[in-house]
Design a protein around this motif. Structure first.
Motif, PDB file in Angstrom:
ATOM      1  N   GLU A  95       0.859  -1.181   0.000  1.00  0.00           N
ATOM      2  CA  GLU A  95       0.000   0.000   0.000  1.00  0.00           C
ATOM      3  C   GLU A  95       0.895   1.232   0.000  1.00  0.00           C
ATOM      4  OE1 GLU A  95      -3.077   2.358   2.959  1.00  0.00           O
ATOM      5  OE2 GLU A  95      -2.475   0.305   3.453  1.00  0.00           O
ATOM      6  N   GLN A  96       0.645   2.156  -0.926  1.00  0.00           N
ATOM      7  CA  GLN A  96       1.474   3.354  -1.029  1.00  0.00           C
ATOM      8  C   GLN A  96       1.144   4.313   0.101  1.00  0.00           C
ATOM      9  OE1 GLN A  96       1.640   5.222  -4.885  1.00  0.00           O
ATOM     10  NE2 GLN A  96       2.383   7.122  -4.017  1.00  0.00           N
ATOM     11  N   VAL A  97       2.199   4.815   0.773  1.00  0.00           N
ATOM     12  CA  VAL A  97       2.020   5.740   1.883  1.00  0.00           C
ATOM     13  C   VAL A  97       2.735   7.070   1.665  1.00  0.00           C
ATOM     14  CG1 VAL A  97       1.557   3.966   3.616  1.00  0.00           C
ATOM     15  CG2 VAL A  97       3.915   4.673   3.178  1.00  0.00           C
ATOM     16  N   GLY A  98       3.446   7.200   0.553  1.00  0.00           N
ATOM     17  CA  GLY A  98       4.133   8.456   0.282  1.00  0.00           C
ATOM     18  C   GLY A  98       4.679   8.509  -1.124  1.00  0.00           C
ATOM     19  N   GLU A  99       4.820   9.724  -1.634  1.00  0.00           N
ATOM     20  CA  GLU A  99       5.402   9.934  -2.966  1.00  0.00           C
ATOM     21  C   GLU A  99       6.080  11.299  -2.978  1.00  0.00           C
ATOM     22  OE1 GLU A  99       3.830  10.577  -7.519  1.00  0.00           O
ATOM     23  OE2 GLU A  99       2.828   9.093  -6.293  1.00  0.00           O
ATOM     24  N   PHE A 100       7.305  11.347  -3.503  1.00  0.00           N
ATOM     25  CA  PHE A 100       8.037  12.605  -3.569  1.00  0.00           C
ATOM     26  C   PHE A 100       9.078  12.537  -4.671  1.00  0.00           C
ATOM     27  CE2 PHE A 100       9.288   9.875  -0.107  1.00  0.00           C
ATOM     28  CZ  PHE A 100      10.642   9.688  -0.297  1.00  0.00           C
ATOM     29  N   ASP A 101       9.707  13.658  -4.957  1.00  0.00           N
ATOM     30  CA  ASP A 101      10.717  13.760  -6.003  1.00  0.00           C
ATOM     31  C   ASP A 101      11.919  12.883  -5.651  1.00  0.00           C
ATOM     32  OD1 ASP A 101      12.390  14.546  -8.057  1.00  0.00           O
ATOM     33  OD2 ASP A 101      12.570  16.624  -7.403  1.00  0.00           O
ATOM     34  N   ALA A 102      12.348  12.067  -6.586  1.00  0.00           N
ATOM     35  CA  ALA A 102      13.447  11.125  -6.332  1.00  0.00           C
ATOM     36  C   ALA A 102      14.809  11.802  -6.240  1.00  0.00           C
ATOM     37  CB  ALA A 102      13.476  10.053  -7.408  1.00  0.00           C
ATOM     38  N   SER A 103      14.911  13.067  -6.603  1.00  0.00           N
ATOM     39  CA  SER A 103      16.201  13.741  -6.551  1.00  0.00           C
ATOM     40  C   SER A 103      16.477  14.383  -5.184  1.00  0.00           C
ATOM     41  CB  SER A 103      16.285  14.804  -7.646  1.00  0.00           C
ATOM     42  OG  SER A 103      15.314  15.810  -7.421  1.00  0.00           O
ATOM     43  N   THR A 104      15.613  14.165  -4.215  1.00  0.00           N
ATOM     44  CA  THR A 104      15.817  14.762  -2.896  1.00  0.00           C
ATOM     45  C   THR A 104      16.898  14.019  -2.117  1.00  0.00           C
ATOM     46  OG1 THR A 104      14.112  13.402  -1.869  1.00  0.00           O
ATOM     47  CG2 THR A 104      13.417  15.536  -2.746  1.00  0.00           C
ATOM     48  N   GLU A 105      17.447  14.685  -1.145  1.00  0.00           N
ATOM     49  CA  GLU A 105      18.501  14.106  -0.312  1.00  0.00           C
ATOM     50  C   GLU A 105      17.976  12.920   0.497  1.00  0.00           C
ATOM     51  OE1 GLU A 105      21.478  15.437   3.325  1.00  0.00           O
ATOM     52  OE2 GLU A 105      20.319  16.947   2.276  1.00  0.00           O
ATOM     53  N   GLU A 106      16.698  12.946   0.853  1.00  0.00           N
ATOM     54  CA  GLU A 106      16.115  11.870   1.644  1.00  0.00           C
ATOM     55  C   GLU A 106      16.214  10.524   0.929  1.00  0.00           C
ATOM     56  OE1 GLU A 106      14.742  14.814   1.218  1.00  0.00           O
ATOM     57  OE2 GLU A 106      14.503  15.601   3.248  1.00  0.00           O
ATOM     58  N   VAL A 107      16.043  10.532  -0.385  1.00  0.00           N
ATOM     59  CA  VAL A 107      16.131   9.292  -1.152  1.00  0.00           C
ATOM     60  C   VAL A 107      17.547   8.733  -1.066  1.00  0.00           C
ATOM     61  CG1 VAL A 107      15.960   8.257  -3.450  1.00  0.00           C
ATOM     62  CG2 VAL A 107      14.230   9.886  -2.682  1.00  0.00           C
ATOM     63  N   ALA A 108      18.533   9.588  -1.192  1.00  0.00           N
ATOM     64  CA  ALA A 108      19.924   9.144  -1.089  1.00  0.00           C
ATOM     65  C   ALA A 108      20.213   8.557   0.287  1.00  0.00           C
ATOM     66  CB  ALA A 108      20.868  10.305  -1.380  1.00  0.00           C
ATOM     67  N   VAL A 109      19.679   9.155   1.323  1.00  0.00           N
ATOM     68  CA  VAL A 109      19.894   8.660   2.685  1.00  0.00           C
ATOM     69  C   VAL A 109      19.193   7.318   2.881  1.00  0.00           C
ATOM     70  CG1 VAL A 109      19.401   9.112   5.122  1.00  0.00           C
ATOM     71  CG2 VAL A 109      20.244  10.951   3.660  1.00  0.00           C
ATOM     72  N   MET A 110      17.951   7.203   2.414  1.00  0.00           N
ATOM     73  CA  MET A 110      17.194   5.958   2.596  1.00  0.00           C
ATOM     74  C   MET A 110      17.788   4.788   1.823  1.00  0.00           C
ATOM     75  SD  MET A 110      13.166   6.839   2.781  1.00  0.00           S
ATOM     76  CE  MET A 110      13.062   8.170   1.616  1.00  0.00           C
ATOM     77  N   THR A 111      18.374   5.064   0.671  1.00  0.00           N
ATOM     78  CA  THR A 111      18.881   3.983  -0.178  1.00  0.00           C
ATOM     79  C   THR A 111      20.347   3.645   0.082  1.00  0.00           C
ATOM     80  OG1 THR A 111      19.397   5.550  -1.957  1.00  0.00           O
ATOM     81  CG2 THR A 111      17.240   4.480  -2.022  1.00  0.00           C
TER      82      THR A 111
END
Length: 96
Positions: free
Chosen positions: A44-60
């Motif tokens: 189930e999708q709980v969030g969506e945001f721009d993949a170029s954000t710093e948060e994506v780099a931190v999470m991955t």
């Protein structure tokens, strides 16, 4: 001169149940560029945001990744994306 005496106390806070922990992050192409989508264990999708954000780099950073989200388990969750977009998507499993 009123000091607020005699005012009714606010009601007790009712603790809402928290949503489950996000288990999957999918980076997938969209019409406006790459987007990152967060999903819980049930897909189930709980969030969506721009993949170029710093948060994506931190999470991955320490997450396990696989290429493509073409499996049947993603059919409902990614119904708005083409087969090519799903094949090129990166699926990250968070906090294994």
């Amino acid at each position: 001169m009123s000091q607020g005496f005699g005012h009714e106390l606010p009601s007790r806070h009712n603790q809402q149940e928290h949503r489950p922990v996000s288990r999957y992050l999918i980076v997938i192409a969209s019409s406006g560029g790459q987007v990152a989508k967060l999903f819980v264990e049930t897909r189930e999708q709980v969030g969506e945001f721009d993949a170029s954000t710093e948060e994506v780099a931190v999470m991955t950073r320490n997450a396990a990744a696989s290429s493509g989200a073409t499996g049947a388990e993603w059919d409902k969750a990614l119904a708005g994306h083409s087969a090519q977009e799903r094949a090129e998507a990166m699926v990250y499993q968070l906090d294994v």
